[in-house]
Scaffold this active site. Structure first.
Site, PDB file in Angstrom:
ATOM      1  CB  SER A 123      39.809  33.127  39.253  1.00 48.25           C
ATOM      2  OG  SER A 123      39.384  34.254  39.961  1.00 48.25           O
ATOM      3  CG  HIS A 144      39.694  31.073  44.538  1.00 47.98           C
ATOM      4  ND1 HIS A 144      38.853  30.274  43.808  1.00 47.98           N
ATOM      5  CD2 HIS A 144      39.546  32.325  44.022  1.00 47.98           C
ATOM      6  CE1 HIS A 144      38.223  31.002  42.904  1.00 47.98           C
ATOM      7  NE2 HIS A 144      38.623  32.250  43.018  1.00 47.98           N
TER       8      HIS A 144
HETATM    9  N1  CAA Z   1      29.668  43.462  51.030  1.00 47.57           N
HETATM   10  C1  CAA Z   1      29.137  43.193  52.229  1.00 47.57           C
HETATM   11  N2  CAA Z   1      27.911  42.658  52.392  1.00 47.57           N
HETATM   12  C2  CAA Z   1      27.183  42.465  51.292  1.00 47.57           C
HETATM   13  C3  CAA Z   1      27.657  42.727  49.997  1.00 47.57           C
HETATM   14  C4  CAA Z   1      28.961  43.262  49.900  1.00 47.57           C
HETATM   15  N3  CAA Z   1      29.526  43.555  48.713  1.00 47.57           N
HETATM   16  N4  CAA Z   1      26.708  42.394  49.100  1.00 47.57           N
HETATM   17  C5  CAA Z   1      25.671  41.927  49.810  1.00 47.57           C
HETATM   18  N5  CAA Z   1      25.957  41.964  51.125  1.00 47.57           N
HETATM   19  C6  CAA Z   1      25.112  41.493  52.219  1.00 47.57           C
HETATM   20  C7  CAA Z   1      23.988  42.462  52.486  1.00 47.57           C
HETATM   21  O1  CAA Z   1      24.358  43.422  53.476  1.00 47.57           O
HETATM   22  C8  CAA Z   1      22.892  41.554  52.963  1.00 47.57           C
HETATM   23  O2  CAA Z   1      23.063  41.279  54.330  1.00 47.57           O
HETATM   24  P1  CAA Z   1      21.765  41.122  55.297  1.00 47.57           P
HETATM   25  O3  CAA Z   1      20.994  39.972  54.736  1.00 47.57           O
HETATM   26  O4  CAA Z   1      22.354  40.855  56.627  1.00 47.57           O
HETATM   27  O5  CAA Z   1      21.053  42.436  55.175  1.00 47.57           O
HETATM   28  C9  CAA Z   1      23.123  40.227  52.215  1.00 47.57           C
HETATM   29  O6  CAA Z   1      24.506  40.249  51.816  1.00 47.57           O
HETATM   30  C10 CAA Z   1      22.233  40.116  51.018  1.00 47.57           C
HETATM   31  O7  CAA Z   1      22.426  41.271  50.219  1.00 47.57           O
HETATM   32  P2  CAA Z   1      21.274  42.020  49.407  1.00 47.57           P
HETATM   33  O8  CAA Z   1      19.960  41.826  50.094  1.00 47.57           O
HETATM   34  O9  CAA Z   1      21.711  43.399  49.095  1.00 47.57           O
HETATM   35  O10 CAA Z   1      21.304  41.333  48.028  1.00 47.57           O
HETATM   36  P3  CAA Z   1      21.014  39.861  47.641  1.00 47.57           P
HETATM   37  O11 CAA Z   1      20.156  39.148  48.615  1.00 47.57           O
HETATM   38  O12 CAA Z   1      20.586  39.979  46.244  1.00 47.57           O
HETATM   39  O13 CAA Z   1      22.469  39.198  47.711  1.00 47.57           O
HETATM   40  C11 CAA Z   1      24.554  38.593  46.871  1.00 47.57           C
HETATM   41  C12 CAA Z   1      23.546  39.704  46.993  1.00 47.57           C
HETATM   42  C13 CAA Z   1      25.158  38.288  48.235  1.00 47.57           C
HETATM   43  C14 CAA Z   1      25.631  39.092  45.924  1.00 47.57           C
HETATM   44  C15 CAA Z   1      23.839  37.315  46.315  1.00 47.57           C
HETATM   45  O14 CAA Z   1      23.091  37.639  45.181  1.00 47.57           O
HETATM   46  C16 CAA Z   1      24.790  36.214  45.960  1.00 47.57           C
HETATM   47  O15 CAA Z   1      25.290  35.488  46.818  1.00 47.57           O
HETATM   48  N6  CAA Z   1      25.026  36.043  44.636  1.00 47.57           N
HETATM   49  C17 CAA Z   1      25.910  34.993  44.124  1.00 47.57           C
HETATM   50  C18 CAA Z   1      27.331  35.418  44.273  1.00 47.57           C
HETATM   51  C19 CAA Z   1      28.274  34.370  43.768  1.00 47.57           C
HETATM   52  O16 CAA Z   1      27.925  33.349  43.208  1.00 47.57           O
HETATM   53  N7  CAA Z   1      29.566  34.638  43.979  1.00 47.57           N
HETATM   54  C20 CAA Z   1      30.623  33.793  43.507  1.00 47.57           C
HETATM   55  C21 CAA Z   1      31.209  34.409  42.267  1.00 47.57           C
HETATM   56  S1  CAA Z   1      32.499  33.398  41.602  1.00 47.57           S
HETATM   57  C22 CAA Z   1      33.830  33.802  42.515  1.00 47.57           C
HETATM   58  O17 CAA Z   1      33.787  34.593  43.417  1.00 47.57           O
HETATM   59  C23 CAA Z   1      35.101  33.105  42.170  1.00 47.57           C
HETATM   60  C24 CAA Z   1      35.889  33.601  41.036  1.00 47.57           C
HETATM   61  O18 CAA Z   1      37.086  33.299  41.007  1.00 47.57           O
HETATM   62  C25 CAA Z   1      35.305  34.366  39.928  1.00 47.57           C
HETATM   63  P1  NAD Z   2      39.356  44.294  40.151  1.00 52.91           P
HETATM   64  O1  NAD Z   2      39.358  44.674  38.723  1.00 52.91           O
HETATM   65  O2  NAD Z   2      38.228  44.709  41.016  1.00 52.91           O
HETATM   66  O3  NAD Z   2      40.699  44.809  40.836  1.00 52.91           O
HETATM   67  C1  NAD Z   2      41.942  44.618  40.216  1.00 52.91           C
HETATM   68  C2  NAD Z   2      43.059  45.059  41.150  1.00 52.91           C
HETATM   69  O4  NAD Z   2      44.305  44.862  40.474  1.00 52.91           O
HETATM   70  C3  NAD Z   2      43.001  46.515  41.568  1.00 52.91           C
HETATM   71  O5  NAD Z   2      43.477  46.596  42.907  1.00 52.91           O
HETATM   72  C4  NAD Z   2      44.004  47.176  40.627  1.00 52.91           C
HETATM   73  O6  NAD Z   2      44.569  48.359  41.145  1.00 52.91           O
HETATM   74  C5  NAD Z   2      45.042  46.079  40.513  1.00 52.91           C
HETATM   75  N1  NAD Z   2      45.844  46.134  39.290  1.00 52.91           N
HETATM   76  C6  NAD Z   2      45.378  46.257  38.022  1.00 52.91           C
HETATM   77  N2  NAD Z   2      46.403  46.256  37.156  1.00 52.91           N
HETATM   78  C7  NAD Z   2      47.530  46.123  37.913  1.00 52.91           C
HETATM   79  C8  NAD Z   2      48.916  46.059  37.609  1.00 52.91           C
HETATM   80  N3  NAD Z   2      49.346  46.109  36.340  1.00 52.91           N
HETATM   81  N4  NAD Z   2      49.791  45.921  38.643  1.00 52.91           N
HETATM   82  C9  NAD Z   2      49.360  45.848  39.927  1.00 52.91           C
HETATM   83  N5  NAD Z   2      48.050  45.902  40.272  1.00 52.91           N
HETATM   84  C10 NAD Z   2      47.166  46.032  39.274  1.00 52.91           C
HETATM   85  O7  NAD Z   2      39.537  42.711  40.171  1.00 52.91           O
HETATM   86  P2  NAD Z   2      39.041  41.674  41.269  1.00 52.91           P
HETATM   87  O8  NAD Z   2      37.684  41.222  40.896  1.00 52.91           O
HETATM   88  O9  NAD Z   2      39.299  42.220  42.622  1.00 52.91           O
HETATM   89  O10 NAD Z   2      40.031  40.454  40.978  1.00 52.91           O
HETATM   90  C11 NAD Z   2      41.305  40.399  41.581  1.00 52.91           C
HETATM   91  C12 NAD Z   2      41.782  38.960  41.630  1.00 52.91           C
HETATM   92  O11 NAD Z   2      40.821  38.161  42.357  1.00 52.91           O
HETATM   93  C13 NAD Z   2      41.940  38.284  40.271  1.00 52.91           C
HETATM   94  O12 NAD Z   2      43.025  37.404  40.342  1.00 52.91           O
HETATM   95  C14 NAD Z   2      40.625  37.516  40.126  1.00 52.91           C
HETATM   96  O13 NAD Z   2      40.733  36.434  39.263  1.00 52.91           O
HETATM   97  C15 NAD Z   2      40.407  37.069  41.556  1.00 52.91           C
HETATM   98  N6  NAD Z   2      39.029  36.756  41.925  1.00 52.91           N
HETATM   99  C16 NAD Z   2      38.023  37.538  41.430  1.00 52.91           C
HETATM  100  C17 NAD Z   2      36.723  37.251  41.819  1.00 52.91           C
HETATM  101  C18 NAD Z   2      35.580  38.068  41.310  1.00 52.91           C
HETATM  102  O14 NAD Z   2      34.414  37.635  41.457  1.00 52.91           O
HETATM  103  N7  NAD Z   2      35.795  39.234  40.725  1.00 52.91           N
HETATM  104  C19 NAD Z   2      36.452  36.196  42.698  1.00 52.91           C
HETATM  105  C20 NAD Z   2      37.529  35.453  43.215  1.00 52.91           C
HETATM  106  C21 NAD Z   2      38.816  35.736  42.805  1.00 52.91           C
END
Ligand code: CAA
Ligand code: NAD
Length: 288
Positions: A123, A144
């Site tokens: 990320s 990503h």
């Molecule tokens: N796996 C597979 N399908 C999933 C799922 C999962 N983990 N979670 C939800 N779904 C599907 C459901 O099956 C459902 O499908 P249908 O509409 O066909 O039935 C649909 O997605 C909607 O799910 P729900 O009705 O259970 O729940 P919801 O409408 O509240 O949606 C959500 C859940 C998809 C998580 C929605 O709330 C959402 O999009 N939230 C925002 C997520 C977001 O912003 N993600 C980005 C995070 S940042 C990142 O990823 C980058 C980083 O590096 C940190």
């Molecule tokens: P998670 O905590 O769900 O999973 C972590 C994974 O790392 C597991 O498979 C675990 O076994 C492994 N792990 C932990 N310590 C380790 C070690 N010392 N050596 C080898 N493997 C190790 O985390 P996540 O949310 O799946 O995030 C994984 C990556 O994806 C990160 O780089 C995160 O920044 C990125 N990412 C996360 C999200 C999010 O929404 N969580 C979204 C996009 C990208």
């Protein structure tokens, strides 16, 4: 050497993101090998993928036969040596630079095809740092994905000063044509496009809770009802994982030295307490 169509993918890590990436690859008819360090973690990863496939069946997106076929395409290993024949490897382990660089150094030795793509789902860690852990930074790229991977259609493609155009083209066409994702390109800057915008927003919401500005529930309700976000910032922080949000914020702060990326003390205390969000059953909210 001309590169062939990618049909053999490796995924390192089967946490939230690795499991999601492995699932979408298997659903796209690709042979997927998943690494976890222990049998227990591998079993937990497989169970996570199966729950998501089951959900696909119950929501009518997958047939039972498609679920079984996807499950057959997934194999697990605890030996990175088994990745020798992979044409694309996506690393998705914990957001820790030392752990990721060690994995890239090892993958570089193991994956024999010089046209293979070594991708990270990081990320916030600059992809160049991972490329420089290898002897061939030309084949290292950022791919990503977004959480939950089966639902969110975006992949940010991050190329470095060293990534070859063939490798970035190969990664982009796999994400777009095989996985059906939409691709945006980002410069190799910590956080890329989405997290550069999203993480300051999530941290601001945590600061609001910390200062007593509004309750967790009201902050989330405000953003869901007032801005049509699918979930509020604190529930989203729980979904991402507070440990991951902290690690991302630390990296972005290291890169830009901007206070807006600095993780607030409440986030630090919650991580120290193990209240790291949905995956732990407890974060800003309690989960069953
Ligand atoms: N796996 C597979 N399908 C999933 C799922 C999962 N983990 N979670 C939800 N779904 C599907 C459901 O099956 C459902 O499908 P249908 O509409 O066909 O039935 C649909 O997605 C909607 O799910 P729900 O009705 O259970 O729940 P919801 O409408 O509240 O949606 C959500 C859940 C998809 C998580 C929605 O709330 C959402 O999009 N939230 C925002 C997520 C977001 O912003 N993600 C980005 C995070 S940042 C990142 O990823 C980058 C980083 O590096 C940190
Ligand atoms: P998670 O905590 O769900 O999973 C972590 C994974 O790392 C597991 O498979 C675990 O076994 C492994 N792990 C932990 N310590 C380790 C070690 N010392 N050596 C080898 N493997 C190790 O985390 P996540 O949310 O799946 O995030 C994984 C990556 O994806 C990160 O780089 C995160 O920044 C990125 N990412 C996360 C999200 C999010 O929404 N969580 C979204 C996009 C990208």
């Amino acid at each position: 050497m001309a590169s062939q169509k990618i049909t053999r993918v490796g995924v390192i890590g089967a946490g939230q993101m690795g499991a999601g990436i492995a699932e979408v690859c298997a659903r796209a008819s690709v042979d997927v090998l998943v690494y976890e360090s222990t049998r227990e973690l591998a079993a937990a990863g497989r169970a996570r993928i199966m729950r998501s496939l089951d959900r696909g069946v119950s929501s009518g997106k997958l047939t039972e036969r498609e679920r079984e076929q996807a499950a057959w395409r997934l194999r697990f290993t605890s030996d990175i040596g088994d990745f020798a024949d992979r044409q694309l490897v996506v690393e998705a382990v914990v957001e820790d630079e030392a752990v990721k660089t060690a994995i890239f150094a090892e993958l570089d030795k193991v994956v024999t095809d010089p046209t293979a793509v070594l991708a990270s789902n990081t990320s916030s860690i600059p992809i160049m740092k991972l490329g420089m852990a290898t002897q061939n930074a030309a084949r290292v790229v950022g791919m990503h994905f977004f959480n939950p991977v089966p639902v969110l259609p975006l992949v940010e493609l991050v190329t470095t000063l060293m990534t070859s155009p063939e490798v970035s083209e190969r990664a982009e066409s796999f994400a777009r044509d095989v996985l059906g994702k939409q691709v945006v390109r980002s410069a190799d800057r910590s956080g890329f496009v989405v997290n550069a915008l999203l993480v300051p927003y999530l941290l601001s919401a945590v600061r609001m809770v910390e200062s007593g500005f509004a309750t967790v529930e009201d902050i989330d309700k405000a953003m869901v009802l007032g801005c049509a976000h699918p979930m509020g910032p604190l529930r989203l922080t729980d979904l991402v994982g507070l440990d991951t949000v902290k690690a991302i914020a630390d990296k972005m702060y290291e890169e830009f030295k901007e206070p807006l990326y600095s993780p607030p003390p409440l986030l630090l205390r919650m991580v120290e307490a193990g209240r790291i969000g949905k995956k732990a059953g407890h974060g800003f909210y309690q989960y069953e």
